[in-house]
Design an enzyme around this catalytic site. Sequence first.
Site, PDB file in Angstrom:
ATOM      1  CG  HIS A  93      71.414  37.954  26.453  1.00 46.87           C
ATOM      2  ND1 HIS A  93      70.565  38.455  27.297  1.00 46.87           N
ATOM      3  CD2 HIS A  93      70.470  36.447  26.031  1.00 46.87           C
ATOM      4  CE1 HIS A  93      70.183  36.930  27.373  1.00 46.87           C
ATOM      5  NE2 HIS A  93      69.823  36.247  26.534  1.00 46.87           N
ATOM      6  CG  ASP A  94      68.004  38.060  24.021  1.00 45.47           C
ATOM      7  OD1 ASP A  94      68.335  36.806  23.026  1.00 45.47           O
ATOM      8  OD2 ASP A  94      67.196  36.424  24.544  1.00 45.47           O
ATOM      9  CE  LYS A 139      64.729  35.861  21.612  1.00 44.19           C
ATOM     10  NZ  LYS A 139      64.914  34.745  22.408  1.00 44.19           N
ATOM     11  CG  HIS A 182      67.474  37.622  18.684  1.00 40.50           C
ATOM     12  ND1 HIS A 182      67.575  36.334  18.021  1.00 40.50           N
ATOM     13  CD2 HIS A 182      68.100  38.058  19.669  1.00 40.50           C
ATOM     14  CE1 HIS A 182      68.006  35.495  19.091  1.00 40.50           C
ATOM     15  NE2 HIS A 182      68.329  36.255  20.142  1.00 40.50           N
ATOM     16  CG  HIS A 188      73.607  36.088  22.894  1.00 43.26           C
ATOM     17  ND1 HIS A 188      73.025  36.857  22.055  1.00 43.26           N
ATOM     18  CD2 HIS A 188      72.479  35.220  22.823  1.00 43.26           C
ATOM     19  CE1 HIS A 188      71.552  37.332  21.383  1.00 43.26           C
ATOM     20  NE2 HIS A 188      71.254  36.085  22.296  1.00 43.26           N
ATOM     21  CG  HIS A 189      71.735  32.929  19.611  1.00 38.86           C
ATOM     22  ND1 HIS A 189      71.447  32.252  20.009  1.00 38.86           N
ATOM     23  CD2 HIS A 189      71.340  33.964  19.995  1.00 38.86           C
ATOM     24  CE1 HIS A 189      70.672  32.601  20.554  1.00 38.86           C
ATOM     25  NE2 HIS A 189      70.477  33.494  20.888  1.00 38.86           N
ATOM     26  CG  ASP A 235      70.762  32.929  25.639  1.00 37.17           C
ATOM     27  OD1 ASP A 235      69.309  33.027  25.966  1.00 37.17           O
ATOM     28  OD2 ASP A 235      70.678  32.539  24.538  1.00 37.17           O
TER      29      ASP A 235
END
Length: 429
Positions: free
Chosen positions: A295-296, A299, A324, A348-349, A377
């Site tokens: 998911h990240d 970044k 990101h 996801h944010h 998260d």
Amino acid sequence: MTEGQPVGHCVRVCWIGVHVGRELGLDDAALWELYYTLLLKDLGCSSNAARICQLYLTDDLTFKRDFKSVGDRLPQVLGFVLSHAGLKAGLAQRFRTVINIVQNGGEIARELIETRCQRGAEIARQLRFPEGVALGIQALDEHWNGGGKPMGTAGADIPVYSRIALLAQVVDVFHTGAGEAAARREARERSGTWFDPWIVEAFERVAERRTFWETLGSDAVESAVFALEPAQRIELADEDYLDDIAAAFARVVDSKSPYTSGHSDRVAFFADMIAEEMGLDEAGRRRLRRAALLHDIGKLGVSNEILDKPGKLDDAEFAAVRHHALYSETILSRIGAFQDLARIGGAHHERLDGKGYPRGLMGDAIGRETRIISVADVFDALTADRPYRPAMPVSKAMGIMTADVGTAFDPDCLEALRRGLERLGTGQP
């Protein structure tokens, strides 16, 4: 992304390097290993990003981008240090930083390169590539004259894949930045020092072909590189292999910052725990674990100067961090086996009330899997150390998240997390 290079750097390096390998007469098996050494040469690049920011007090992406054009001459090296180290620091701190780099530059460079090259080789092995590929990545920064890093290996003791990759890397940097003549001149000038003269001669023959440069500088280079792959080897990407790939790239992501070490693994653990409590079947949970591990991944495109900042982010820095999520979506959407995870990586944010990012989705527009990963998260972020605060106790983290139920977090997902924590024996009521 993590090396700060223009988009497509490793693809272009592969185009250059495979043509050189063919010119040298490498057989199909060796060309296959060379092909993947070139594409994966920077697998370990995230592992020294935080250390670069710490030692040089600078943006790691700009530092890495510009460092690839620096040679061995002292004026050039010193000019690079003075133009990159501690530019945002106070005068006294910048002076101390520059003095430390000048006095200990060799050991600093060896440490940074060793970290990156060893980690890259380890991840290549985890991705099930043969040892030739891993060793090719590990020796990428060794020089023909023995002046490279980290081992100071010289001459024919350096794997041929590494010798080709180093040349191809420098050629792409100079071609992209200054054109064909600059790239050819740099190859000739470093022949016998950085580069194997035999390989430079092969490159010079390749460089006489106009179609080589035309494709290298065109939008068609990526499809041309896909067509270039030696076809004598096929790997079946079964479910276990896809799990290994997701886990390997989670290591790449989490290596970028000491504050995110293990984050993707923990998010995958908490997401799986929530999914189990919510009754997802094993196939759904497996898919969710992969999404959590990846998911990240976006970044990798954010500087550690921002990710590891101990104070409040300004508007530009916060915008870079927010981006990101879109990076994650873009990367995952390009990989056939992970395309269905792209929307999770990109969302996801998001928040149920529409105040999240990057698209301001709300309510039912946010899927159940994304809601699960969002809860996992944030819970891990709150209960782990961050540059701006120490880890919170579980009870405090759950209290903060409970206050945002229905606005940021799905109530069913948070309740499933609570039940899962109870089963773990955390003492959470």
